[in-house]
Enzyme design. Structure first.
Site, short mmCIF file in Angstrom:
data_model
loop_
_atom_site.label_atom_id
_atom_site.label_comp_id
_atom_site.label_asym_id
_atom_site.label_seq_id
_atom_site.Cartn_x
_atom_site.Cartn_y
_atom_site.Cartn_z
N PRO A 227 90.36 69.26 13.69
CA PRO A 227 89.10 69.16 14.41
C PRO A 227 87.95 68.52 13.63
CG PRO A 227 89.52 71.41 13.73
CD PRO A 227 90.70 70.62 13.31
N ASP A 250 90.31 57.11 16.43
CA ASP A 250 89.35 57.10 17.52
C ASP A 250 88.13 57.94 17.19
OD1 ASP A 250 90.37 59.64 18.02
OD2 ASP A 250 91.96 58.76 19.25
N LYS A 272 85.95 54.99 21.91
CA LYS A 272 84.87 54.41 22.70
C LYS A 272 83.86 53.74 21.77
CE LYS A 272 84.70 57.17 26.81
NZ LYS A 272 84.26 58.43 27.33
N GLY A 303 92.26 62.99 16.67
CA GLY A 303 91.55 64.26 16.48
C GLY A 303 92.41 65.42 16.94
N GLY A 304 92.30 66.55 16.27
CA GLY A 304 93.03 67.75 16.67
C GLY A 304 94.52 67.55 16.58
N ASP A 305 95.23 68.09 17.55
CA ASP A 305 96.68 67.97 17.59
C ASP A 305 97.07 66.86 18.55
OD1 ASP A 305 99.42 69.58 17.14
OD2 ASP A 305 99.32 68.83 19.19
N ILE A 308 98.06 67.98 22.17
CA ILE A 308 97.20 68.81 23.03
C ILE A 308 96.06 67.91 23.50
CG2 ILE A 308 95.68 70.83 23.14
CD1 ILE A 308 97.55 72.22 21.21
N THR A 333 94.36 72.42 16.40
CA THR A 333 93.71 71.90 17.59
C THR A 333 92.27 72.43 17.68
OG1 THR A 333 93.97 71.64 19.97
CG2 THR A 333 94.57 73.79 19.07
N ALA A 334 91.43 71.72 18.46
CA ALA A 334 90.01 72.09 18.53
C ALA A 334 89.82 73.57 18.86
CB ALA A 334 89.30 71.22 19.56
N MET A 385 86.88 68.93 26.76
CA MET A 385 86.19 67.88 27.52
C MET A 385 85.46 68.48 28.72
SD MET A 385 89.31 65.14 27.39
CE MET A 385 90.61 66.34 27.32
N1 SAH Z 1 93.86 66.52 20.61
C1 SAH Z 1 92.60 67.17 20.48
C2 SAH Z 1 91.82 67.20 21.77
C3 SAH Z 1 91.46 65.87 22.29
S1 SAH Z 1 90.52 65.96 23.76
C4 SAH Z 1 92.80 68.57 19.91
O1 SAH Z 1 93.94 69.06 19.83
O2 SAH Z 1 91.81 69.19 19.52
C5 SAH Z 1 88.89 65.82 23.17
C6 SAH Z 1 88.15 67.13 23.32
O3 SAH Z 1 88.55 68.04 22.30
C7 SAH Z 1 86.66 67.02 23.16
O4 SAH Z 1 86.03 66.59 24.34
C8 SAH Z 1 86.30 68.45 22.84
O5 SAH Z 1 86.30 69.24 24.00
C9 SAH Z 1 87.46 68.89 21.99
N2 SAH Z 1 87.18 68.78 20.54
C10 SAH Z 1 87.88 68.10 19.63
N3 SAH Z 1 87.38 68.26 18.39
C11 SAH Z 1 86.34 69.08 18.53
C12 SAH Z 1 85.39 69.63 17.61
N4 SAH Z 1 85.45 69.37 16.31
N5 SAH Z 1 84.44 70.43 18.10
C13 SAH Z 1 84.37 70.71 19.42
N6 SAH Z 1 85.22 70.23 20.31
C14 SAH Z 1 86.21 69.42 19.89
#
Ligand code: SAH
Length: 464
Positions: A227, A250, A272, A303-305, A308, A333-334, A385
């Site tokens: 995250p 991204d 974006k 970002g994140g996983d 997911i 994941t976030a 999101m």
């Molecule tokens: N694959 C990612 C999610 C991608 S969708 C995961 O597993 O985390 C993108 C959304 O993830 C963002 O709109 C937000 O809702 C959330 N997100 C990702 N990183 C974040 C962070 N550091 N803080 C808050 N929300 C986050």
């Protein structure tokens, strides 16, 4: 250097261990694993020792005698009797047999290193006997850093050694070949435990090299970067980020994370842009395939996983179709990251026995979210999101029966130094968000567990 490192042959060799207490037991286990035949001589024998041995080994329940050192290639003494230890040392040195008396450096002609065992690859670490604790700590670091799959890799290389020698008689060509292999998808396949694939790729590489039409084969790493806090990366993510020639990243990938990629790697932004035009997914998929076909090692950093709400599935489908080697690296994941850093356990024995991750942003093809499905007791709802349609979402939840007083938190830039958390109820949050400047990305957490934050907020305690 007061000790010179060497590796002793173990096959067909006998190690004499005098003493059979706890220390001897540890030594015997090591020697046995290494492949020595064992001869134990001791007055008291730990019952666990005979269990380690087999019919090729010997156990003598008696005092040690000079003759015991005959016909052995290595000696370890682990008795508490100083006179016996000295005798053993002099009998062994008379015969020029390497001898180690445990914890008595003056009675040792060798010392045993700390070992990282990825057989046939073995790493031995020594502090020259000055600080065994330091050597053991270094071993722990290496253990964590060197994937278990290196053993598989070393085994595979040894299996192909003769064939490669025959195919490439010149030492120079062989060296180049092996260097190429270690930089190729063969290595990643091994580290990932895919031995059959690694073998197939290695066969192909021998073929390609011998035809001289060879071009390095590219591969793709679909890597979850977590995250935001770089400390939350996995070892594997970091290793692959440092290996890749090109990185496609991204919006969610923070500059601090990008910093950790190889310095000279090419970086392609595919999120974006200021004009809010993201590179369409099919173009990203095509780019991954194109770069890999050029022989590049491509890191798709997300970002994140990746699996997911990350569209990782679509990317790998394309790679599979194009027969490009790849791997997927999972990540925090976030929901997990934001919850932990906001002090909100997503589940709790008293407040929530289940948790749902839902997206607030749907593709044109999907049905609208049935919010009523997530209105239930003892449940936590995490919305990714969710900010653009927050008011509508919260109204739908209340219409579906959720209490207007249900606690809700909105986490902006979770896990990052400038993380912000808003707390409200589902009936007041939409107004609060409209009146607050919040930076993307943001995550919504709804449920009784949000109340726990008042006592569990540890990350930025000064935040209200
Ligand atoms: N694959 C990612 C999610 C991608 S969708 C995961 O597993 O985390 C993108 C959304 O993830 C963002 O709109 C937000 O809702 C959330 N997100 C990702 N990183 C974040 C962070 N550091 N803080 C808050 N929300 C986050």
């Amino acid at each position: 250097m007061s000790f010179f490192p060497i590796f002793l042959k173990t096959k067909g060799q006998t190690a004499l261990v005098v003493g059979a207490g706890e220390i001897a037991l540890r030594k015997i286990r090591l020697l046995k694993n290494a492949g020595f035949r064992i001869k134990v001589v001791a007055l008291d024998i730990d019952p666990a020792i005979p269990e380690l041995l087999n019919e090729h080994d010997e156990v003598h329940n008696r005092a040690v005698i000079q003759n015991d050192t005959q016909g052995v290639q290595l000696v370890i003494a682990a008795t508490e009797n100083m006179d016996v230890n000295k005798d053993i040392y002099s009998w062994a040195t008379d015969l020029n047999i390497p001898v180690n008396v445990v914890d008595q450096p003056e009675l040792c002609t060798y010392i045993t290193p700390a070992i990282v065992d990825r057989s046939p690859l073995v790493i031995a670490i020594s502090s020259g006997g000055e600080s065994p604790v330091l050597a053991r700590q270094m071993r722990a670091k290496l253990e964590a850093f060197i994937p278990a799959g290196y053993g598989l890799l070393a085994g595979l290389l040894s299996q192909f050694r003769q064939k490669v020698k025959k195919t490439f008689p010149s030492i120079q060509t062989r060296r180049l070949f092996w260097e190429d292999v270690l930089e190729s998808p063969v290595t990643e396949a091994c580290l990932h435990g895919q031995d059959a694939l690694a073998e197939k790729l290695l066969e192909e590489q021998i073929d390609a090299h011998s035809k001289e039409a060879h071009k390095p084969k590219g591969e793709v790493y679909v890597v979850g970067a977590g995250p935001g806090d770089p400390d939350l990366l996995t070892f594997r993510a970091l290793r692959l980020m440092q290996k890749a020639d090109v990185v496609l990243y991204d919006r969610l990938v923070s500059p601090a994370l990008l910093e950790l990629c190889r310095r000279d790697a090419e970086r392609l932004y595919v999120g974006k842009a200021r004009a809010h035009h993201a590179v369409p997914q099919d173009q990203i998929n095509a780019k991954l395939v194109e770069l890999a076909k050029q022989g590049k090692k491509v890191c798709r950093l997300k970002g994140g996983d990746p699996f997911i709400f990350g569209r990782g599935g679509e990317e790998i489908a394309e790679l599979m179709a194009a027969d490009i080697p790849f791997q997927v690296v999972p990540a925090v994941t976030a929901a997990a990251g934001c919850a932990a850093y906001a002090g909100i356990p997503l589940t709790h024995r008293d407040y929530a026995q289940s948790v749902s991750f839902v997206t607030g942003h749907l593709s044109e093809k999907s049905l609208p979210v049935e919010w009523a499905r997530y209105v239930k007791p003892f449940h936590t709802l995490v919305i990714y999101m969710g900010k653009p349609k927050l008011r509508y979402t919260l109204e739908s939840l209340v219409s579906a029966g959720m209490s207007p007083d249900m606690p809700i938190a909105l986490v902006s830039k979770g896990t990052m130094p400038d993380q912000k958390v808003l707390e409200a109820t589902v009936s007041t949050m939409a107004d609060m968000v409209e009146n607050t400047e919040l930076e993307a990305p943001t995550l919504v957490i709804i449920g009784e567990v949000v109340k726990l934050r008042s006592s569990l907020n540890w990350f930025k305690k000064d935040e209200n």
